[in-house]
Design a protein around this motif. Structure first.
Motif, PDB file in Angstrom:
ATOM      1  N   GLU A  10       0.810  -1.309  -0.064  1.00 13.62           N
ATOM      2  CA  GLU A  10      -0.050  -0.008  -0.149  1.00 13.62           C
ATOM      3  C   GLU A  10       0.910   1.187   0.138  1.00 13.62           C
ATOM      4  OE1 GLU A  10      -4.033  -1.102   2.186  1.00 13.62           O
ATOM      5  OE2 GLU A  10      -2.514  -1.286   3.541  1.00 13.62           O
ATOM      6  N   LYS A  11       2.024   1.212   0.681  1.00 13.48           N
ATOM      7  CA  LYS A  11       2.786   2.268   0.966  1.00 13.48           C
ATOM      8  C   LYS A  11       4.224   2.052   1.263  1.00 13.48           C
ATOM      9  CE  LYS A  11       1.528   4.054   5.588  1.00 13.48           C
ATOM     10  NZ  LYS A  11       1.312   5.227   6.169  1.00 13.48           N
ATOM     11  N   GLN A  22      10.112   1.057   5.684  1.00 14.40           N
ATOM     12  CA  GLN A  22       8.833   0.466   6.097  1.00 14.40           C
ATOM     13  C   GLN A  22       7.979  -0.054   5.069  1.00 14.40           C
ATOM     14  OE1 GLN A  22       6.726   3.014   9.035  1.00 14.40           O
ATOM     15  NE2 GLN A  22       8.812   3.634   9.728  1.00 14.40           N
ATOM     16  N   TRP A  54       4.352  -1.139   3.881  1.00 13.20           N
ATOM     17  CA  TRP A  54       3.094  -1.400   4.392  1.00 13.20           C
ATOM     18  C   TRP A  54       2.201  -2.201   3.227  1.00 13.20           C
ATOM     19  CZ3 TRP A  54       1.028   0.746   9.283  1.00 13.20           C
ATOM     20  CH2 TRP A  54       2.146   1.393   9.928  1.00 13.20           C
ATOM     21  N   ARG A  75      -2.112  -8.017   7.563  1.00 15.37           N
ATOM     22  CA  ARG A  75      -1.984  -6.531   7.238  1.00 15.37           C
ATOM     23  C   ARG A  75      -1.168  -5.882   8.253  1.00 15.37           C
ATOM     24  NH1 ARG A  75      -6.656  -2.541   5.329  1.00 15.37           N
ATOM     25  NH2 ARG A  75      -5.487  -1.078   4.588  1.00 15.37           N
ATOM     26  N   GLY A  76      -0.082  -4.893   7.739  1.00 17.53           N
ATOM     27  CA  GLY A  76       0.643  -3.919   8.613  1.00 17.53           C
ATOM     28  C   GLY A  76       1.759  -3.761   7.971  1.00 17.53           C
ATOM     29  N   TYR A  77       2.891  -3.813   8.431  1.00 19.97           N
ATOM     30  CA  TYR A  77       4.122  -3.425   7.731  1.00 19.97           C
ATOM     31  C   TYR A  77       5.415  -4.309   8.136  1.00 19.97           C
ATOM     32  CZ  TYR A  77       6.043  -1.197  11.822  1.00 19.97           C
ATOM     33  OH  TYR A  77       6.795  -0.698  13.334  1.00 19.97           O
ATOM     34  N   TYR A  83       9.805  -4.171   8.075  1.00 25.23           N
ATOM     35  CA  TYR A  83      10.465  -3.393   8.394  1.00 25.23           C
ATOM     36  C   TYR A  83      11.842  -3.710   8.009  1.00 25.23           C
ATOM     37  CZ  TYR A  83      12.712   0.692  10.940  1.00 25.23           C
ATOM     38  OH  TYR A  83      13.439   1.860  11.199  1.00 25.23           O
ATOM     39  N   VAL A  95       4.889  -9.569  10.410  1.00 21.20           N
ATOM     40  CA  VAL A  95       4.141  -8.127   9.710  1.00 21.20           C
ATOM     41  C   VAL A  95       3.502  -7.580  11.101  1.00 21.20           C
ATOM     42  CG1 VAL A  95       2.072  -7.389   8.645  1.00 21.20           C
ATOM     43  CG2 VAL A  95       3.314  -9.339   7.591  1.00 21.20           C
ATOM     44  N   ARG A  96       4.325  -6.401  11.465  1.00 16.88           N
ATOM     45  CA  ARG A  96       3.930  -5.584  12.453  1.00 16.88           C
ATOM     46  C   ARG A  96       2.749  -4.744  12.458  1.00 16.88           C
ATOM     47  NH1 ARG A  96       9.926  -4.116  14.130  1.00 16.88           N
ATOM     48  NH2 ARG A  96      11.004  -5.683  13.021  1.00 16.88           N
ATOM     49  N   ALA A 140       0.057  -1.719  12.883  1.00 20.67           N
ATOM     50  CA  ALA A 140       0.359  -0.148  12.797  1.00 20.67           C
ATOM     51  C   ALA A 140       0.659   0.645  14.042  1.00 20.67           C
ATOM     52  CB  ALA A 140      -0.919   0.603  12.106  1.00 20.67           C
TER      53      ALA A 140
END
Length: 190
Positions: free
Chosen positions: A32-33, A47, A49, A68-70, A72, A149-150, A152
């Motif tokens: 997503e980003k 990061q 995402w 879902r998350g990010y 690193y 996956v961390r 948000a």
């Protein structure tokens, strides 16, 4: 007779023991980003995402649950014992490719790490603890890393060393990857 009995005992013992597998894993995701740290011009960490799942590279298309998350990451040159500085530019190029697909809804595959565990025990939302361990490839062996996956709500700390494989691979919505793409899209919609 004694040899046959010894073989039978060994077979029984092996059957009662849970054997841990190991092999390469990559990541499937919809990005997503992408946020570069400390900045876009000279990134040292990133990061990423979106929604992500592990893929078992040793056994075809086995895929973990998606979360879902990010993720690193840091550059390989920041890993202890790292000596191959040519990888840094390759990693920066892949990070730019991740940024280019961000927000497009395109499902991709990327990276290559190692795991020691039953693949089914690896979860993208859980810290890698024994008996499930994810390793980065570094000179003189591997080091355990936090490649989960961390959420948000979690501050970015302890980035995993980004490791390349075949670059960013785009997945199609049909064929062999249809179920994986659906899994990732479902995770984005949760």
């Amino acid at each position: 007779m004694k040899a046959a009995r010894a073989i039978l005992i060994i077979v029984l013992l092996l059957g009662m023991t849970k054997v841990a597998a190991s092999g390469p894993i990559g990541i499937y995701g919809i990005v997503e980003k992408v946020i570069f740290e400390p900045n876009n011009k000279a990134p040292e960490r990133v990061q990423v995402w979106g929604a992500f799942a592990y893929v078992d590279g040793a056994r075809g298309l086995r895929v973990s649950a998606a979360n879902r998350g990010y993720l690193y990451f840091k550059l390989p040159s920041l890993a202890p014992g790292f000596t191959d500085h040519s990888q840094v530019e390759i990693v920066k190029t892949e990070w730019a490719d991740l940024k280019a697909v961000a927000g497009t809804g395109q499902a991709i595959g990327f990276g290559s790490w190692s795991y020691i565990a039953d693949f089914g025990a690896l979860r993208p939302d859980a810290r890698p603890i024994a008996p499930s361990v994810i390793l980065e490839r570094v000179p003189r062996g591997g080091a355990q890393i936090d490649l989960r996956v961390r959420p948000a709500s979690e501050a970015p700390t302890s980035p995993a060393t980004y490791q390349t494989n075949a670059g960013i691979v785009r997945l199609t919505d049909g064929g062999n990857h249809a179920a994986i793409v659906k899994l990732l899209r479902d995770a984005l919609n949760r």
